[in-house]
Every structure is written in structure tokens, then in C-alpha cells.
Design a protein around this motif. Sequence first.
Motif, PDB file in Angstrom:
ATOM      1  N   LYS A   1       7.999 -56.745  34.732  1.00  0.00           N
ATOM      2  CA  LYS A   1       7.292 -56.331  35.944  1.00  0.00           C
ATOM      3  C   LYS A   1       5.856 -56.849  35.966  1.00  0.00           C
ATOM      4  O   LYS A   1       5.189 -56.798  37.003  1.00  0.00           O
ATOM      5  N   HIS A   2       5.359 -57.395  34.850  1.00  0.00           N
ATOM      6  CA  HIS A   2       3.981 -57.908  34.783  1.00  0.00           C
ATOM      7  C   HIS A   2       3.899 -59.405  35.080  1.00  0.00           C
ATOM      8  O   HIS A   2       2.792 -59.958  35.144  1.00  0.00           O
ATOM      9  N   ASN A   3       5.038 -60.059  35.269  1.00  0.00           N
ATOM     10  CA  ASN A   3       5.031 -61.505  35.549  1.00  0.00           C
ATOM     11  C   ASN A   3       4.415 -61.808  36.912  1.00  0.00           C
ATOM     12  O   ASN A   3       4.448 -60.985  37.833  1.00  0.00           O
ATOM     13  N   SER A   4       3.847 -63.007  37.024  1.00  0.00           N
ATOM     14  CA  SER A   4       3.359 -63.499  38.315  1.00  0.00           C
ATOM     15  C   SER A   4       3.950 -64.884  38.550  1.00  0.00           C
ATOM     16  O   SER A   4       4.385 -65.564  37.611  1.00  0.00           O
ATOM     17  N   PHE A   5       3.970 -65.294  39.815  1.00  0.00           N
ATOM     18  CA  PHE A   5       4.621 -66.540  40.200  1.00  0.00           C
ATOM     19  C   PHE A   5       3.741 -67.288  41.198  1.00  0.00           C
ATOM     20  O   PHE A   5       3.160 -66.682  42.109  1.00  0.00           O
ATOM     21  N   GLY A   6       3.663 -68.606  41.018  1.00  0.00           N
ATOM     22  CA  GLY A   6       2.902 -69.433  41.938  1.00  0.00           C
ATOM     23  C   GLY A   6       3.812 -70.022  43.000  1.00  0.00           C
ATOM     24  O   GLY A   6       4.827 -70.641  42.678  1.00  0.00           O
ATOM     25  N   CYS A   7       3.468 -69.851  44.255  1.00  0.00           N
ATOM     26  CA  CYS A   7       4.273 -70.367  45.363  1.00  0.00           C
ATOM     27  C   CYS A   7       3.491 -71.450  46.096  1.00  0.00           C
ATOM     28  O   CYS A   7       2.415 -71.177  46.651  1.00  0.00           O
TER      29      CYS A   7
END
Length: 655
Positions: free
Chosen positions: A361-367
Amino acid sequence: MSERTEPSRGYRKQGLIFNTKMQKKLAVIIAIVVLALIALCFRILYIDVTKGNEYSIKVLSQQGFTSRTIPYKRGDIQDRNGNVMATSVMVYNLILDSKVIMSDEKFLEPTVSALSEYLDFDKDELRSEIKKRKDNSYWVVAKNLEYEEIEKFEKYIKGDYIKDDKDEEAVQNTRGVWFEKKYKRMYPNNTLACSTIGFANSNNVADIGMESSFSKYLQGIDGREYGYMDSDNNMEGVIRDPVDGNTVVSTIDTNIQRIVQKAVRKYMKKYHPKRIAVVIADPNNGDILAMSDDKVFDLNDPYNLEEYYSQAKIDSMSQKDQSEKMNEIWKNYCVSDSFEPGSTFKPFTIAAALEEGKITKHNSFGCDGHQQVGEFDIKCHVVSGHGVLSLKDALAQSCNDALMQIGFKLGPKKMAEYQTRFGFGTKTGIELPNETRGLVYDKDMSMSTLATNSFGQNLTVNMIQMTQAFSSVINGGNYYEPHIAKQIINKDGDLVKSYAKTLVKQTCTRKTTTFMRQALREVVLTGTGTTAAIDGYTVAGKTGTAEKVNTSGNGIGRLAGQYILSFLGMVPCENPKVVCYTLMDSPRDNTQATAYNTELWTHIMKQVLPYMGIEKTEKIEEKAKKKSLAKEFYSNGIIQGDDGSLVVKDKTLGE
């Protein structure tokens, strides 16, 4: 000493020898006869069980007899609160025995006069028809008469109208008239839950809905009354009582069903989509509370096409064409049709990746607005990109790019495994006929298929599959078999069968479902589903916009400008008690306007939630968060004003 002869090996008498060989032959013959007798006994028993009534009638017909069927009553279908949705009412067929009437000239005129006066027949026509059928003992003159229609004649035969000897003689000479009892299927609410209930014809045969799938419980067994003259010319009677059918208690709530169907009618007229469908369920046991689409029909007149076609159009149709049109109307879209779910599928991809430890739940993603997958450039609905998003915001903003990245981490094998675990590609087991399985790929799916599957394209589902899978993601991971029936009871109220909640499997852990509820809440607070908010309630859910597939002609492609819009939501977020899934196909004025569909969702739930007694639990800070977004753009070019009205702007952003 006299000579003694050796006794022969057989028995000698009068020149005949009954030797061992003959004894064996006799034994074989006796065995064959015994076996034949046993077979004959079994055959007689079989005939008695299967055709006993038929042969009894034939035998009695040679003695002088009467034989009448005593019909069984088909079982009722009730809603969860005991309200009758389908029942059978007694009606009567008028039968004339012309042979009896014509057996004595004094019977004809009194009989004709009574039928004319109390049942409104034309005297001359009736007299003529009786004479034509002078050798006929069974003439069905009128069908499906209600008791009110025959009551006066019944009173006349009983003598209620006798005033003098002449009247008494007329009654005594009124012969050869009787009323055959039967049951007629009746649906008190006409179109309510029509495709779910289904209908049974005059022979108690049903092909759709609960009438079909529960027919073995609803059916009964006809009784029969025999009467015959014995050797002393006394009338002997034998009665075999009928066995009535059982009652099926449904999970449907007629009040919620009525709310849904009224809302569907309203929004079909308001936004003119090609289709609207709704499912409402209890996420904690699999009960379906309401289910409907825009194609409704009168269960009491199911073969009538006038609601959808002009009389001229109907007259121009062949019998085959009419049958096909009827089947289209009768079909339960929520169970029998499959479609690409679009972004409402994203929660399952995220839940699967969390379960497998591929993300946290702490992951982030670049779009950046797209992913290059082999020769395909697959775009996010925000082509300029969302930038960096947390996992929760990736769901809230419905970012295709982020979901593709999650799908790649999960991989084809696990994606296929979790699609099966969530119940896609298989029937749910709901007790309704013609459920579709949908289409999913196996572990050998290509990377481009993996990418599109991650955000709900290039696979198909039905609405019940989506509802049950979503329920498991929010209720702690419990996948319950969906039910449209609660129990079967007999005419005495005794329980025959119970459809208690059935836990099929565990799709994910409670830890995952806790996060998913929070992320789905964020969709409504700050993401693409803000128009689904209802003041005072912690609404959570996911919007979906799926470009429709064209399966006509040669090959499969996309139907440009046509979209399946959906919202799959729950209330309250912290302890879900109800799930509602609404679907709208290509509204006429703006085919991507997801807010049109969420407007339908809120319209329904604003009525359902108070009716179900679900309390408001929204916190003050969440209300403030919603209010600050009141004039921002929502998905697909919709602006919501302070008064809650929706305005379509020129710019359309596809999800």
C-alpha cells in the motif's frame, strides 16, 4: 429263479421314457415360464405406475363412468418479506355433455335457457351447436371463467331462484352442464422483477426465471375423481387427491425492486442510453435484493410485443422473428449477457497484487500517459499523464498506466489465477437459467492482453460475477455463492429446503480488504466517483468506462464512441451492508458521461439506504473534503454545482 431285468435310467410308463435329458429340458422350460411371469409382473407394475390413470379410464369407459381431473395448485413465489410475486388462482372451464342434453328432448330447452340467462349465451347459436355435437360428451364451451362469472348459474342449479313448480322443473331438467376446475398463473405486480421471476404457461411449463429453475418444487401432481356404475346401478366414487406445489421464498425485496425499476424508467427517458441494468445485493451472504434492466414485460401477458413495436411492425414479422424478439425481451441481462467491465475491474488487479506481495500500500507509480507493450501503445485516459501517484490515488484517479505496471508485476500466470479465484470465466451458481460464463484468458495470455486485462478491457464478465467478486473484496475476502432464493416451504409452512449463505472460497485476506475499502472510499472523496457521493453516508466504489466491442461482421473491433458506463459501490465503507452495481450503455448526448450513471446510482441509493435502515456515518472532515471539490471537473467532462446539478462541458476526458 426268474430273471430280473436291469432298471432303465429313465422312468418307463406305457412305452414312454422320461429320461434325464427330458428332465433338464423341462426344468429349463419351467425356469423360462417363471422368468416370463416375473417380467410380466414387473411390466404390469410399471404400467400401473406410469399409465394407471389412462387405463383406468379405458376400463371404466366400458362400464359407464365419469372421470374428472382435480388440478394441483402450482406453488407461490414470494419475496423475502412474504409478499406474493407469483400465485395460482382457481378458474373454471364450462363443459357441456351434449350426449346427455340430447338424451331426452325435455332437457334441451331448459339447459339452453339457463345458460343464456346466467352465462350470456345466444340461445339459437347454442342450441344449434349442441345438436351438432349430440354424440359428444365433453365440449369445452368457455375457458378460464372466474367464479364471479359462474356464480349466478351455480345458485340457479342449487335452486336459489326457484319460485314455483315450473321453476323447479326447469332446474331439474337442466342437464349436462358442469364446470371443470383449473388454476391460472397470476402475477400481482405485472412487470415487477419480470425476467427474474419468469412465467409459466397454461400447462405449467416455464422456460425462464425462477418459474423455470424452481419448477420441480413449484410443480404438483394432479388428482382425479372417478365415478362409475356398479352391478346394482349405484354410483361408486374414487378420489385421488392432488398434491400441491411448494412455495419458493425469494431473496428479492419487492420494495427495493420497485425503486430500481422506477429509476431505470426515469433515466432511460432522461439520458436515452441503449441499455440500463442494476443489481443490488447483500455483500455478507450473497442475497440478491433487486435485479433489473430496461427490458420489462407484463408477466400476465408475456407474448405482447406492443410495448416495443408498432402493430404494423408486429404484423410484418414472421413467427420466428416474433419469437426471437420475445426472447430478447425476456432475457435477464444481469445474468445472461457479458460485457467488458472497464475500470470497475481495477480493484481486483490491485487486490491480487497485494495478496501476492508484488506491491504494498506504500508503493507509488509514475504515469506519463501510456505504456509501450510490444507493437502496441496503450494509453491512459489522461494522455498527458497523472504524474506520480500513490497506490490509493492510482485507483482513485483510475490510472490505466499505473494498473498496467501492477499487472506486469503480477504476471500472466497469477493474473489468470486470480481472475478464476474471483469467479470470472465460470458460472456463479445463481439459481437462474442461461447464465453466461464470460471470457477470460489463461496463463499463456500475451503481454498486451495482460496490460488491457489489468484495467478491465479485453475480457468479459456478467453483472452477478462482478457483484460477488466485489463483495468478497470488501467483506473480508469471503466469496459467497449468490442466491435468488432463501427457502422452499410446503403448503403447511414446513421447511423443504433452505438456501443458507454458502461460503465458496476465500479470495483475499482481511488486511487486503481493509486497504481496498479505504482506496474505494478515496474514489468517491477525491477521484472519478465524486458524483456518487450521498450526504451523510460513507459511499465507496469504483467507476468504469469501457469502449464497446463490435462482434458483428468479420472480425472483432471497437465501436467508436460507444461505452459501457458503470459504478460498483457499497455503503457504509467501514462495514458494508449493501452493494449496488449500475450500468448504462452509451447515453445519447454524451456516451462517456460516467456522471450520468453515478447520478442513477445515487438516485437509487438515496431511497434504498433509508428503507434498509442503514445509518449515516460520514465524518465532518470528509464532508468538507467533498465540498471543496464541488466545482471541479469530474471524469468525462462533467461539472457539479453547489446545488448538485450536473453540467456537461465541451471537453470530454475518457476514463
